[in-house]
Design a protein around this motif. Structure first.
Motif, PDB file in Angstrom:
ATOM      1  N   LEU A  21       0.884  -1.167   0.000  1.00 19.49           N
ATOM      2  CA  LEU A  21       0.000   0.000   0.000  1.00 19.49           C
ATOM      3  C   LEU A  21       0.918   1.212   0.000  1.00 19.49           C
ATOM      4  CD1 LEU A  21      -2.650  -0.924   2.715  1.00 19.49           C
ATOM      5  CD2 LEU A  21      -3.040  -0.768   0.271  1.00 19.49           C
ATOM      6  N   GLY A  22       0.918   1.957  -1.081  1.00 19.53           N
ATOM      7  CA  GLY A  22       1.829   3.103  -1.169  1.00 19.53           C
ATOM      8  C   GLY A  22       3.265   2.632  -1.094  1.00 19.53           C
ATOM      9  N   TYR A  69      -8.446  -6.108  -9.402  1.00 17.36           N
ATOM     10  CA  TYR A  69      -9.296  -5.067  -8.848  1.00 17.36           C
ATOM     11  C   TYR A  69     -10.503  -4.817  -9.733  1.00 17.36           C
ATOM     12  CZ  TYR A  69     -10.928  -0.696  -6.906  1.00 17.36           C
ATOM     13  OH  TYR A  69     -11.719   0.269  -6.331  1.00 17.36           O
ATOM     14  N   SER A 110      -2.123   5.077  -0.057  1.00 22.29           N
ATOM     15  CA  SER A 110      -2.171   4.022  -1.058  1.00 22.29           C
ATOM     16  C   SER A 110      -1.904   4.622  -2.420  1.00 22.29           C
ATOM     17  CB  SER A 110      -3.556   3.358  -1.036  1.00 22.29           C
ATOM     18  OG  SER A 110      -3.648   2.383  -2.048  1.00 22.29           O
ATOM     19  N   GLY A 111      -1.419   3.788  -3.309  1.00 21.40           N
ATOM     20  CA  GLY A 111      -1.284   4.201  -4.698  1.00 21.40           C
ATOM     21  C   GLY A 111      -2.611   3.918  -5.377  1.00 21.40           C
ATOM     22  N   GLU A 112      -2.590   3.099  -6.388  1.00 20.72           N
ATOM     23  CA  GLU A 112      -3.812   2.717  -7.094  1.00 20.72           C
ATOM     24  C   GLU A 112      -4.053   1.230  -6.886  1.00 20.72           C
ATOM     25  OE1 GLU A 112      -5.516   2.495 -11.632  1.00 20.72           O
ATOM     26  OE2 GLU A 112      -3.923   3.915 -11.161  1.00 20.72           O
ATOM     27  N   ALA A 113      -5.202   0.875  -6.341  1.00 19.31           N
ATOM     28  CA  ALA A 113      -5.526  -0.525  -6.067  1.00 19.31           C
ATOM     29  C   ALA A 113      -5.512  -1.327  -7.366  1.00 19.31           C
ATOM     30  CB  ALA A 113      -6.874  -0.646  -5.371  1.00 19.31           C
ATOM     31  N   GLN A 114      -4.783  -2.433  -7.355  1.00 18.67           N
ATOM     32  CA  GLN A 114      -4.684  -3.316  -8.514  1.00 18.67           C
ATOM     33  C   GLN A 114      -5.242  -4.709  -8.225  1.00 18.67           C
ATOM     34  OE1 GLN A 114      -3.386  -2.389 -11.616  1.00 18.67           O
ATOM     35  NE2 GLN A 114      -3.489  -0.352 -10.714  1.00 18.67           N
ATOM     36  N   GLU A 170      -8.620  -3.950  -0.501  1.00 20.09           N
ATOM     37  CA  GLU A 170      -8.030  -3.282  -1.662  1.00 20.09           C
ATOM     38  C   GLU A 170      -6.531  -3.113  -1.408  1.00 20.09           C
ATOM     39  OE1 GLU A 170     -11.608  -0.315  -3.049  1.00 20.09           O
ATOM     40  OE2 GLU A 170     -10.163   0.440  -1.599  1.00 20.09           O
ATOM     41  N   ASP A 174      -2.519  -2.284  -3.441  1.00 19.10           N
ATOM     42  CA  ASP A 174      -1.854  -1.805  -4.649  1.00 19.10           C
ATOM     43  C   ASP A 174      -1.299  -2.977  -5.448  1.00 19.10           C
ATOM     44  OD1 ASP A 174      -2.480   0.657  -3.612  1.00 19.10           O
ATOM     45  OD2 ASP A 174      -0.414   1.233  -3.177  1.00 19.10           O
ATOM     46  N   ARG A 175      -0.586  -3.855  -4.770  1.00 22.73           N
ATOM     47  CA  ARG A 175      -0.085  -5.063  -5.421  1.00 22.73           C
ATOM     48  C   ARG A 175       0.231  -6.119  -4.365  1.00 22.73           C
ATOM     49  NH1 ARG A 175       4.663  -1.900  -5.483  1.00 22.73           N
ATOM     50  NH2 ARG A 175       6.462  -3.113  -4.820  1.00 22.73           N
TER      51      ARG A 175
END
Length: 130
Positions: free
Chosen positions: A11-12, A29, A66-70, A85, A87-88
């Motif tokens: 996350l981030g 996601y 967080s960045g972008e949930a993937q 959720e 990010d990776r």
């Protein structure tokens, strides 16, 4: 004492992990359907093969960015399913109980921290059955 396996996720800029035993599956996601009037930590719900699953805003729950949930990690405890959720997703790591530093608990969803490959990993534990 025997080591437990944890699946790491990002996350981030931070690395977290949840117990492999709690993971039902990891899916790409998909935008959850918002729930009007629902708690802030719930992004919405998803229909996964007929199961309606609440999806948590994991970054908000853990007080981090967080960045972008993937991906969505679907956790199962008892009869309850919950999505996280992330990010990776990273790797599976083995953690012996004596490796866990419990002194860093400032969030009810954090079990402790462990150093893995010179990186701090924050161990997350939800009590979904409660």
């Amino acid at each position: 004492m025997e080591s437990a396996q944890w699946v790491s996720f990002v996350l981030g800029d931070e690395v977290f992990a949840c117990r492999v035993a709690d993971v039902q599956e990891i899916i790409p996601y998909s935008e959850p359907v918002p729930v009007p009037g629902g708690p802030d930590a719930i992004s919405g719900i998803l229909n996964v093969r007929g199961d309606i699953i609440p999806v948590l805003n994991t970054a908000q729950l853990l007080n981090t960015r967080s960045g972008e949930a993937q991906r969505i990690i679907i956790l199962e405890q008892g009869e309850e399913l919950t999505g996280l959720e992330v990010d990776r997703v990273g790797e599976i790591i083995a953690v012996a109980p004596q490796q866990i530093d419990h002194a860093t608990q400032d969030n009810e969803h954090i079990r402790g921290t462990v150093l893995h490959r010179d990186r701090l990993v924050i161990l997350m534990e939800l009590n979904l059955a409660a």
